[in-house]
Design an enzyme around this catalytic site. Structure first.
Site, PDB file in Angstrom:
ATOM      1  N   CYS A   8     -10.798  36.408  67.389  1.00 54.16           N
ATOM      2  CA  CYS A   8     -11.707  37.455  67.860  1.00 54.16           C
ATOM      3  C   CYS A   8     -11.553  38.775  67.111  1.00 54.16           C
ATOM      4  O   CYS A   8     -12.419  39.643  67.201  1.00 54.16           O
ATOM      5  CB  CYS A   8     -11.508  37.676  69.359  1.00 54.16           C
ATOM      6  SG  CYS A   8     -11.760  36.181  70.343  1.00 54.16           S
ATOM      7  N   HIS A  25     -14.512  44.412  71.028  1.00 59.86           N
ATOM      8  CA  HIS A  25     -14.728  42.968  71.135  1.00 59.86           C
ATOM      9  C   HIS A  25     -15.212  42.662  72.548  1.00 59.86           C
ATOM     10  O   HIS A  25     -14.637  43.134  73.531  1.00 59.86           O
ATOM     11  CB  HIS A  25     -13.421  42.229  70.837  1.00 59.86           C
ATOM     12  CG  HIS A  25     -13.452  40.795  71.225  1.00 59.86           C
ATOM     13  ND1 HIS A  25     -14.475  39.948  70.869  1.00 59.86           N
ATOM     14  CD2 HIS A  25     -12.586  40.040  71.956  1.00 59.86           C
ATOM     15  CE1 HIS A  25     -14.236  38.745  71.351  1.00 59.86           C
ATOM     16  NE2 HIS A  25     -13.106  38.778  72.025  1.00 59.86           N
ATOM     17  N   ASN A  29     -18.462  35.861  75.331  1.00 58.91           N
ATOM     18  CA  ASN A  29     -17.486  36.134  74.281  1.00 58.91           C
ATOM     19  C   ASN A  29     -17.828  35.274  73.068  1.00 58.91           C
ATOM     20  O   ASN A  29     -17.657  34.057  73.097  1.00 58.91           O
ATOM     21  CB  ASN A  29     -16.073  35.812  74.793  1.00 58.91           C
ATOM     22  CG  ASN A  29     -14.979  36.099  73.775  1.00 58.91           C
ATOM     23  OD1 ASN A  29     -15.245  36.280  72.592  1.00 58.91           O
ATOM     24  ND2 ASN A  29     -13.743  36.120  74.230  1.00 58.91           N
TER      25      ASN A  29
END
Length: 325
Positions: A119, A252, A282
């Site tokens: 990520c 993020h 996500n």
């Protein structure tokens, strides 16, 4: 005279298939897994996500995002000196997604490679591209985050399968005398590898281990809220700036609680945080460029504003990029 890496254009792509929490809950119920819109929203802030079609790979999503970014920048693929793709879900073991994107864009010659920092991947890729531009190795770079996390989810584990989505985001960086990337900060600590990982691998044509995502949510949350504040302050310090100089925080997009906690620590109101996790879930390395492109295209982000981009991911990796848009 300092040379900056300045964002010339942004782009993004989301697969056609969109699943609301209710849609996903209905699919999971068929497998005996119970969840609900209220349960997902309360814990994550996520309301929907997109899943790639069976025929789509990370390179397909990345190519569409790249085309948008090139169009926004007003240049062609032949003008690129560098292509970097951040991904943890490549089409193949090798070659890289970046080389596939290069071919699909109809160009050749410039270096193209992938970065794997989960990520945090886009932050890592952006930092590498910035370094290459500052060194004179490249003048224009295409940096992409692209993921198809739906391929590595365990749809019997409601604590993880509701969190992730697929998508891609891209930026074009150009060498400029005008301010662009002001400071970057990268870190990693491998001792935390087991709290977020996909422990399977290929061996002689067979999959060994477990090829789906595993996560200790509480451990990830605890680590994330600490390191995200630290890396943001590190980038600010390198640029001799403070919290008050940030116009937009683009974190993020993992979990709304983590994002809100980081914003509070940086003394930023909710109106200064770009949030897309509610609609995208996500998307790992794609989440930051997706959020950036969304806010650029809807007019929230304007030229001359100061942006703080930050991410944390499996590895464990984390980092930030402070830039003048």
């Amino acid at each position: 005279m300092r040379i900056y890496s300045r964002i010339l254009g942004t782009g993004s792509y989301l697969p056609e298939k969109r699943l609301t929490n209710a849609d996903l809950a209905a699919e999971l119920a068929q497998q005996g897994v119970e969840t609900s819109d209220d349960w997902i929203v309360d814990r994550t802030g996520i309301r929907a996500r997109h899943f790639a079609a069976d025929h789509q790979g990370s390179s397909d999503l990345a190519t569409e995002a790249a085309r948008q970014a090139l169009a926004a920048a007003g240049i062609s693929a032949d003008d690129l000196d560098l292509i970097i793709v951040a991904t943890s879900t490549p089409d193949m073991v090798f070659p890289s997604v970046a080389t596939m994107v290069q071919h699909k864009l109809g160009t050749a010659g410039c270096p193209a490679f992938d970065v794997q920092a989960v990520c945090s991947g886009f932050i890592y890729a952006l930092t590498i591209a910035d370094s290459m531009i500052q060194s004179g190795s490249a003048k224009r770079a295409l940096v992409i985050g692209s993921e198809v996390f739906s391929r590595i989810l365990d749809f019997k584990d409601r604590t993880t399968c509701v969190l992730f989505g697929d998508g891609a985001g891209a930026v074009i960086l150009e060498a400029s005398e005008r301010p662009g990337i002001l400071a970057t900060d990268l870190h990693a600590d491998g001792k935390y590898k087991d709290i977020l990982c996909v422990p399977g691998h290929v061996n002689r044509g067979a999959i060994l281990g477990d090829p789906v995502l595993k996560m200790d949510g509480q451990a990830v949350f605890k680590l994330a809220v600490g390191v995200l504040e630290e890396t943001a302050r590190a980038s600010l310090a390198k640029a001799h700036m403070t919290d008050a100089d940030i116009d937009w925080l683009i974190p993020h997009q993992a979990n709304i609680r983590i994002m809100q906690s980081t914003a509070r620590k940086l003394k930023l109101g909710a109106d200064k945080v770009v949030v897309t996790v509610d609609q995208h879930g996500n998307t790992s390395a794609a989440s930051i460029p997706l959020a950036l492109d969304t806010a650029v295209r809807d007019g929230r982000i304007q030229r001359g504003q100061t942006l703080m981009l930050e991410g944390v991911g499996g590895g464990f990796t984390w980092g930030s990029v402070l830039l003048c848009y």
